[in-house]
Design a protein around this motif. Structure first.
Motif: not given
Length: 52
Positions: A17-36
């Motif tokens: 899995g992966y997540v992308t964002q312009i700027g920075g990645i917050d903890s909510g996206l990392i938790i989403y990535l872990m659950l995925e």
């Protein structure tokens, strides 16, 4: 700047899995990535313990 977070399977070296964002990645996206990752790797739809 575009930042990318990857969930990589340690055995196969496969990006699950992966997540992308312009700027920075917050903890909510990392938790989403872990659950995925858990859903795809272990076929778990929910976790029994909170994510820290």
């Amino acid at each position: 700047m575009i930042r990318v977070g990857l969930a990589i399977n340690g055995c196969d070296r496969e990006a699950i899995g992966y997540v992308t964002q312009i700027g920075g990645i917050d903890s909510g996206l990392i938790i989403y990535l872990m659950l995925e990752y858990l859903e795809k790797r272990f076929a778990v739809l929910h976790i029994s313990h909170p994510v820290e």
